[in-house]
Design an enzyme around this catalytic site. Structure first.
Site, PDB file in Angstrom:
ATOM      1  N   ARG A   9      34.107  35.240  33.976  1.00 22.78           N
ATOM      2  CA  ARG A   9      33.004  35.661  34.847  1.00 22.78           C
ATOM      3  C   ARG A   9      31.743  34.858  34.554  1.00 22.78           C
ATOM      4  NH1 ARG A   9      31.089  41.762  34.399  1.00 22.78           N
ATOM      5  NH2 ARG A   9      30.186  40.904  32.493  1.00 22.78           N
ATOM      6  N   LYS A 106      26.725  37.359  37.665  1.00 23.61           N
ATOM      7  CA  LYS A 106      26.158  37.905  36.429  1.00 23.61           C
ATOM      8  C   LYS A 106      24.976  37.029  36.037  1.00 23.61           C
ATOM      9  CE  LYS A 106      26.359  40.722  32.828  1.00 23.61           C
ATOM     10  NZ  LYS A 106      26.150  42.183  32.943  1.00 23.61           N
ATOM     11  N   GLU A 139      27.052  50.497  43.158  1.00 22.97           N
ATOM     12  CA  GLU A 139      27.209  50.544  41.706  1.00 22.97           C
ATOM     13  C   GLU A 139      26.011  51.244  41.103  1.00 22.97           C
ATOM     14  OE1 GLU A 139      27.334  46.496  40.297  1.00 22.97           O
ATOM     15  OE2 GLU A 139      25.706  45.895  41.632  1.00 22.97           O
TER      16      GLU A 139
END
Length: 255
Positions: A9, A106, A139
């Site tokens: 990621r 991210k 989220e």
């Protein structure tokens, strides 16, 4: 634990952010492992960042700057014990969810997440939940959310508009054990309308720092019977075992 998934990621986020790498994946992996060994902690957490390097006051990276890679080992974040024994309480945030490209990358653009958590705490809740423009669950601040539906399915929002949490991805795999045992009727990654989510048997916060936390109240709506449920406990147990015994652990050469 699970370093390879986190590095996957990390590198994808670097590519999306147009950041050059200071070294190969293998070299950065070695730096992380060696820093962990030197730190000496057997229990804790690791964070690492990639920077474009020293810059000017312009928005774009300075000409000739070299990217930097920083690693920190620390004790880890702590959360109230009552989150596990009594369950956490969340609210629907008034702040808009991030655009998909920023949500799935991210990076350090955490302002919406920070504002959501501050808003929730000021209102007497433990955290917040983003809702997208179509009325689907997004989220939480730095955690994913998931649900056990009325018919016993573990449902997780699709990862095209929320960060693909490494803990969530692993738990979706581990949950197959509960499905095989008949404790879950299925496992689904899909859009989850708010009305369905509020009517769920269980609601969960998932993340590397919290692992699995039951949510017992969302706004004024009690979730399930208002107590931590069996699936949250079972998933946490599976994850704890995975973090102690699985092939996702790597050796650290402590001195």
């Amino acid at each position: 634990y699970d370093l390879e998934a986190h590095l996957d990621r990390f590198l994808l986020s670097a590519e999306r952010s147009r950041l050059r790498l200071p070294a190969s994946r293998g070299d950065m992996r070695d730096i992380i492992v060696k820093t962990t060994a030197i730190g000496g902690r057997r229990e804790g957490a690791i964070r690492y960042w990639l920077s474009a390097g020293p810059g000017s006051l312009e928005l774009t990276p300075a000409a000739g700057s070299e990217p930097g890679f920083f690693v920190m080992v620390f004790a880890g974040l702590s959360y109230p014990e009552r989150w596990l024994t009594e369950g956490a309480r969340v609210m629907t945030t008034t702040y808009p969810i991030k655009a998909p490209i920023y949500a799935i990358t991210k990076a350090t653009n955490y302002l919406p997440n920070v504002l959501m958590q501050m808003e929730a705490k000021e209102a007497g809740f433990d955290n917040g939940v983003f809702i997208d423009a179509d009325g689907h669950v997004g989220e939480s601040s730095n955690m994913n959310v998931a649900f056990v539906t009325r018919d016993g399915v573990l449902a997780h929002p699709k990862f095209d508009r929320v960060l693909a949490g490494c803990t969530s991805l692993r738990l979706l795999e581990l949950a197959g054990v509960l499905r095989d045992q008949g404790l879950l009727g299925g496992i689904e990654v899909r859009d989850i309308p708010v009305a369905e989510a509020r009517a769920s048997r269980e609601m969960l916060l998932l993340g590397s720092s919290v692992r699995v936390v039951p949510i017992v109240q969302w706004d004024e709506q009690v979730i399930g019977d208002g107590k931590p449920g069996p699936i949250s406990r079972a998933l946490r147990r599976l994850l704890d075992e995975d973090m102690r015994e699985s092939d996702r652990l790597i050796d650290v050469p402590y001195a």
